[in-house]
Design a protein around this motif. Sequence first.
Motif, PDB file in Angstrom:
ATOM      1  N   VAL A  50      10.704  16.844  -3.520  1.00 52.69           N
ATOM      2  CA  VAL A  50       9.712  15.861  -3.971  1.00 52.69           C
ATOM      3  C   VAL A  50       9.916  14.561  -3.213  1.00 52.69           C
ATOM      4  CG1 VAL A  50       8.825  14.596  -5.949  1.00 52.69           C
ATOM      5  CG2 VAL A  50       9.675  16.936  -6.248  1.00 52.69           C
ATOM      6  N   ARG A  51       8.852  14.027  -2.638  1.00 53.49           N
ATOM      7  CA  ARG A  51       8.935  12.797  -1.862  1.00 53.49           C
ATOM      8  C   ARG A  51       7.924  11.783  -2.399  1.00 53.49           C
ATOM      9  NH1 ARG A  51      12.741  15.191  -0.565  1.00 53.49           N
ATOM     10  NH2 ARG A  51      13.433  15.926   1.484  1.00 53.49           N
ATOM     11  N   LEU A  52       8.378  10.947  -3.311  1.00 56.90           N
ATOM     12  CA  LEU A  52       7.542   9.851  -3.797  1.00 56.90           C
ATOM     13  C   LEU A  52       7.976   8.533  -3.167  1.00 56.90           C
ATOM     14  CD1 LEU A  52       7.294  10.637  -7.620  1.00 56.90           C
ATOM     15  CD2 LEU A  52       5.861  11.478  -5.755  1.00 56.90           C
ATOM     16  N   VAL A  53       9.272   8.299  -3.123  1.00 51.76           N
ATOM     17  CA  VAL A  53       9.801   7.047  -2.568  1.00 51.76           C
ATOM     18  C   VAL A  53       9.631   7.029  -1.053  1.00 51.76           C
ATOM     19  CG1 VAL A  53      11.861   5.632  -2.271  1.00 51.76           C
ATOM     20  CG2 VAL A  53      11.444   6.770  -4.469  1.00 51.76           C
ATOM     21  N   GLY A  54      10.090   8.079  -0.400  1.00 57.63           N
ATOM     22  CA  GLY A  54      10.020   8.125   1.059  1.00 57.63           C
ATOM     23  C   GLY A  54       8.824   8.912   1.562  1.00 57.63           C
ATOM     24  N   LEU A  55       7.671   8.725   0.954  1.00 59.10           N
ATOM     25  CA  LEU A  55       6.456   9.440   1.336  1.00 59.10           C
ATOM     26  C   LEU A  55       6.071   9.128   2.784  1.00 59.10           C
ATOM     27  CD1 LEU A  55       4.079  11.166   0.026  1.00 59.10           C
ATOM     28  CD2 LEU A  55       2.870   8.982  -0.146  1.00 59.10           C
ATOM     29  N   ASP A  56       5.734  10.155   3.539  1.00 61.39           N
ATOM     30  CA  ASP A  56       5.274   9.986   4.922  1.00 61.39           C
ATOM     31  C   ASP A  56       3.803   9.561   4.879  1.00 61.39           C
ATOM     32  OD1 ASP A  56       4.263  10.305   7.522  1.00 61.39           O
ATOM     33  OD2 ASP A  56       5.672  11.914   7.976  1.00 61.39           O
ATOM     34  N   GLU A  57       3.544   8.274   5.030  1.00 65.60           N
ATOM     35  CA  GLU A  57       2.186   7.758   4.877  1.00 65.60           C
ATOM     36  C   GLU A  57       1.238   8.270   5.955  1.00 65.60           C
ATOM     37  OE1 GLU A  57       2.134   3.532   4.431  1.00 65.60           O
ATOM     38  OE2 GLU A  57       3.450   3.557   2.674  1.00 65.60           O
ATOM     39  N   ASP A  58       1.724   8.451   7.175  1.00 61.37           N
ATOM     40  CA  ASP A  58       0.857   8.930   8.245  1.00 61.37           C
ATOM     41  C   ASP A  58       0.422  10.372   8.009  1.00 61.37           C
ATOM     42  OD1 ASP A  58       0.813   6.555   9.705  1.00 61.37           O
ATOM     43  OD2 ASP A  58       2.710   7.020  10.682  1.00 61.37           O
ATOM     44  N   ALA A  59       1.368  11.218   7.628  1.00 53.95           N
ATOM     45  CA  ALA A  59       1.036  12.616   7.341  1.00 53.95           C
ATOM     46  C   ALA A  59       0.113  12.706   6.125  1.00 53.95           C
ATOM     47  CB  ALA A  59       2.308  13.426   7.100  1.00 53.95           C
ATOM     48  N   THR A  60       0.356  11.852   5.130  1.00 55.46           N
ATOM     49  CA  THR A  60      -0.473  11.836   3.936  1.00 55.46           C
ATOM     50  C   THR A  60      -1.874  11.352   4.258  1.00 55.46           C
ATOM     51  OG1 THR A  60       1.479  11.423   2.561  1.00 55.46           O
ATOM     52  CG2 THR A  60      -0.665  10.936   1.586  1.00 55.46           C
ATOM     53  N   CYS A  73      -1.987   9.821  -7.539  1.00 56.35           N
ATOM     54  CA  CYS A  73      -1.825   8.364  -7.492  1.00 56.35           C
ATOM     55  C   CYS A  73      -0.786   7.952  -6.457  1.00 56.35           C
ATOM     56  CB  CYS A  73      -1.448   7.818  -8.866  1.00 56.35           C
ATOM     57  SG  CYS A  73       0.154   8.401  -9.508  1.00 56.35           S
ATOM     58  N   PHE A  74       0.281   8.737  -6.340  1.00 52.58           N
ATOM     59  CA  PHE A  74       1.357   8.377  -5.415  1.00 52.58           C
ATOM     60  C   PHE A  74       0.884   8.394  -3.969  1.00 52.58           C
ATOM     61  CE2 PHE A  74       3.336  10.678  -9.045  1.00 52.58           C
ATOM     62  CZ  PHE A  74       3.894   9.569  -9.657  1.00 52.58           C
ATOM     63  N   GLN A  75      -0.091   9.212  -3.681  1.00 51.42           N
ATOM     64  CA  GLN A  75      -0.633   9.305  -2.333  1.00 51.42           C
ATOM     65  C   GLN A  75      -1.802   8.338  -2.140  1.00 51.42           C
ATOM     66  OE1 GLN A  75      -1.259  13.458  -3.209  1.00 51.42           O
ATOM     67  NE2 GLN A  75       0.051  14.080  -1.514  1.00 51.42           N
ATOM     68  N   LEU A  76      -2.797   8.442  -3.011  1.00 56.77           N
ATOM     69  CA  LEU A  76      -4.040   7.698  -2.804  1.00 56.77           C
ATOM     70  C   LEU A  76      -3.886   6.198  -3.012  1.00 56.77           C
ATOM     71  CD1 LEU A  76      -6.572  10.179  -4.463  1.00 56.77           C
ATOM     72  CD2 LEU A  76      -5.810  10.040  -2.078  1.00 56.77           C
ATOM     73  N   ASN A  77      -3.208   5.797  -4.078  1.00 57.98           N
ATOM     74  CA  ASN A  77      -3.052   4.354  -4.302  1.00 57.98           C
ATOM     75  C   ASN A  77      -2.103   3.715  -3.296  1.00 57.98           C
ATOM     76  OD1 ASN A  77      -4.853   3.706  -6.397  1.00 57.98           O
ATOM     77  ND2 ASN A  77      -3.500   4.620  -7.924  1.00 57.98           N
ATOM     78  N   ARG A  78      -1.171   4.505  -2.789  1.00 58.91           N
ATOM     79  CA  ARG A  78      -0.274   3.982  -1.749  1.00 58.91           C
ATOM     80  C   ARG A  78      -1.048   3.749  -0.445  1.00 58.91           C
ATOM     81  NH1 ARG A  78       5.920   5.801  -1.079  1.00 58.91           N
ATOM     82  NH2 ARG A  78       6.468   4.772   0.864  1.00 58.91           N
ATOM     83  N   LEU A  79      -1.892   4.698  -0.077  1.00 60.43           N
ATOM     84  CA  LEU A  79      -2.687   4.542   1.136  1.00 60.43           C
ATOM     85  C   LEU A  79      -3.706   3.415   0.985  1.00 60.43           C
ATOM     86  CD1 LEU A  79      -3.397   8.268   2.070  1.00 60.43           C
ATOM     87  CD2 LEU A  79      -1.792   6.712   3.188  1.00 60.43           C
ATOM     88  N   PHE A  80      -4.337   3.341  -0.188  1.00 59.48           N
ATOM     89  CA  PHE A  80      -5.343   2.301  -0.409  1.00 59.48           C
ATOM     90  C   PHE A  80      -4.711   0.915  -0.378  1.00 59.48           C
ATOM     91  CE2 PHE A  80      -8.684   0.246  -3.221  1.00 59.48           C
ATOM     92  CZ  PHE A  80      -9.684   0.312  -2.261  1.00 59.48           C
ATOM     93  N   ALA A  81      -3.508   0.800  -0.922  1.00 60.45           N
ATOM     94  CA  ALA A  81      -2.798  -0.483  -0.870  1.00 60.45           C
ATOM     95  C   ALA A  81      -2.534  -0.881   0.576  1.00 60.45           C
ATOM     96  CB  ALA A  81      -1.495  -0.395  -1.649  1.00 60.45           C
ATOM     97  N   ARG A  82      -2.168   0.088   1.394  1.00 62.01           N
ATOM     98  CA  ARG A  82      -1.922  -0.207   2.807  1.00 62.01           C
ATOM     99  C   ARG A  82      -3.210  -0.647   3.501  1.00 62.01           C
ATOM    100  NH1 ARG A  82       1.108   3.777   7.217  1.00 62.01           N
ATOM    101  NH2 ARG A  82       0.676   2.508   9.071  1.00 62.01           N
TER     102      ARG A  82
END
Length: 261
Positions: A50-60, A73-82
């Motif tokens: 499981v990768r929530l903290v060290g999520l690969d944002e580019d791959a996601t 949420c861990f994927q979409l809200n992280r990308l949207f924040a970026r």
Amino acid sequence: MNVFDVERYLDRIGCAGATGVDIATLRKLHKKHLMAIPYNGATQDFSDGVRLVGLDEDATFESSVVQGRGGTCFQLNRLFARLLTELGYDVTLLAASTAEGWEASGLDVEHSFNRVALDGDEWLVDVGYPGPSYIEPLLVRDAVQSQYGCQYRLVERGSRIALQRRGRVTRWSVVYTFTMQPRQWSDWKDMEDFLAQEIAADTGPQDGTKILCGRTFDNGQVVLKGRRHLTVRDGREEIRTITDDDEHEQLVSHLLSGEFE
């Protein structure tokens, strides 16, 4: 090579050229994101942990946005924040918990979403919740706010704030509870550990009961949770229980592709 690309992101959600830092643009980005990219609880690959903290944002970004597979949420809200940060918005990461999530894990970081400070106001921003919930950013204030036939309010509950929602003929219900405490991704380490344990212990049948996906359309949202199919249109709710396997599979496919109307 970096994959995350602001112009490509904006184009994918139907907001090409929308680079302003103002509430009109924020509303557009939020709603269009929800309409273009589904909540899809089946996108996370846990084969290597499981990768929530060290999520690969580019791959996601490639899988969730470019390929349109959506995410949680861990994927979409992280990308949207970026995306918002790169456009110049003042974004703060927040954590929340639903009643069901709290009962299951006892953690107040079950859900991640964001707060945007803009022109002296603060807005809740969440493109990673299956629904039903707010379609446009929600102003942090005491008054009841209306969106597309639904009403929303923030109610203090001890040390936490409850986001409540009701439709045209339904009572107030809690979407999730949260605090305004700024978070960082390392705060989700306990959630990582909890999910890893849940996955390791999960030997149940894959019968569709664990499906969780959702998407927004112009005046409402559709959510499929297990066999429960909920549509909210102009604040009016319709709930069905799907018993036919073929219909269930078709609904999942249509919801994730956006062909559900």
